[in-house]
Structure formats: C-alpha cells, structure tokens
Enzyme design. Sequence first.
Site, short mmCIF file in Angstrom:
data_model
loop_
_atom_site.label_atom_id
_atom_site.label_comp_id
_atom_site.label_asym_id
_atom_site.label_seq_id
_atom_site.Cartn_x
_atom_site.Cartn_y
_atom_site.Cartn_z
N CYS A 51 0.86 -1.18 0.00
CA CYS A 51 0.00 0.00 0.00
C CYS A 51 0.91 1.23 0.00
CB CYS A 51 -0.86 -0.02 1.26
SG CYS A 51 -1.83 1.48 1.50
N CYS A 66 -0.65 3.88 -6.34
CA CYS A 66 -1.60 3.29 -5.40
C CYS A 66 -1.76 1.86 -5.89
CB CYS A 66 -2.95 4.01 -5.45
SG CYS A 66 -4.26 3.12 -4.58
#
Length: 260
Positions: free
Chosen positions: A75, A187
């Site tokens: 992440c 992302c």
Amino acid sequence: MLADAPLLFFDSGVGGLSVLGPTRVLLPNAPIVYAADNAGYPYGTKSEEELAQRVPALLERLVERFAPRLAVMACNTASTIALDHVREALDIPVVGTVPAIKPAAEISKTRVIGVLGTEATVRQPYVDDLTARFAADCRVVRHGSAALVNLAEAKLRGDPVSAGAVRAAIAPLIESASGMDVMVLACTHFPLLAEELAEAAPGVTQVDGGAGIARRIGFLTRGQAWPAEPSEGTAIFTRDPDPRLIPALDRFGLTLVDSL
Ligand code: DGL
C-alpha cells in the site's frame, strides 16, 4: 527459518493483490497471508496521525498471529506515511511500496510524468523527495483520487466499471499534464484497473512497483527454504469481507478467508 513461514502482505483492501500477483509468479511455493484492513478502508482520505498509529499496531498483531518471515506493505499510502513506524515495531524485514517515479523518469521522453495515487500519498514529502532525486528535469504532475480506489474495489467484487467513471476520475490529471507520456500508478489498487486506465489515457505508459517489489522479496529471501508445493493462501480481514470478493481472492490463490 521454517519453510512454512509465510510472506505477509498488507493493504487497506484488495489493492495489494497487484503486488501479490507478481510475487506468486516469482515464488510460487511461498505460503501467503494477505491482510486487508477493510475496517480502516479507505486509507487515502485519512490523516497521517491516524495511519501512523493504526498501521503499525495492526502489523504487530498480524506478526504475532502468523509469524511471517517478511512483511510487505502493499500500500503506497501506508508505506509513504508509516513505513518507518512499522519497521520500528517489527523485528522482521519490511518491504515498502514507494511510487515508481525513478523508473518512470528513466523512460519518459516528453519529460512530463503523472503520479496517480491517493490524496494522502500525493501530498507526502516522500514524493517531493523522489521527484527531486530522480525526476528533477521532469514536470511531475500529481493527482489523488479516492474514486479510482473505490472503482478498483468494485471491479474485484465483480461490479461493472464504466470507462466514463475512470475517465472522469483521471480527467484533472489529463487536463493539467499536457504531454504526459508516463503515468506512475502510485496506489496499489490502480494496476487492477490497467485496462480501463489505458482506455482513458491512450498512449500513456503505466508504471507500477509490483514487479520490483516481487524481485526485492526474492532477494531478501534468497537461500531460504520453501515448502515443496504451493499451498492455500489465507486472506485475513479486519471486519467481515463482502462475499462477492471471494472469486477474486481465489484467482490470487487466497482460498482461506478469516478475520483478525
Ligand atoms: N492501496 C492503497 C495505496 O496503495 C490505498 C487505498 C486506500 O485505502 O485509499 O495507496
């Protein structure tokens, strides 16, 4: 190191699957625990303070329960904000996910690069630093989109994702980054929308960190023992997951589902 000690992947949702995918290709017999903090999702609209507290605490619990050989912060938001805190809290190697600005600058011809992440990621000093170090001669335009994260989650639940919704989500980037030839998917949810993004930004090369992270994991675990056969992976959630996610988890070898 026990052969069945797993690799632990961590994300707010399904985004980390874009990192797990290339890792499974490289290390097919690696036991996998994939943890999604769906109770804390989305991370991209949270504050630095909240994530810097929440993420290391969760990782500590996960390490206690699963005794992994290595943790992967799959992440960008959690990595750019909380990687140092997590490394302090754990005594195993931790691999982070950082925006692939360096590889993007290596291939950009127009010297206009887009960085597409969450709102939290694109405002991090970490991104300023990567830009200054590796793309000082480029125009680097950042755009944060929570809508795109939701669209990736929806796609993996099996919902139809409209080309128009993806186009609208990246329209501000397309408008302000005229001449952009490379787009950093900063992302981990976004590579899951690679086809939709290619349609919305034709001719723009997408770069993400998945394959590089897999190589890094391979490097850090070189010489370690692995089971002789691939095993069923575990997906672990911080609250009951949407059952419609099960087929997507299955495609990534995560056939056991549990909660933390
Ligand atoms: N997948 C995450 C990232 O790479 C965050 C998505 C979110 O929860 O907002 O930034």
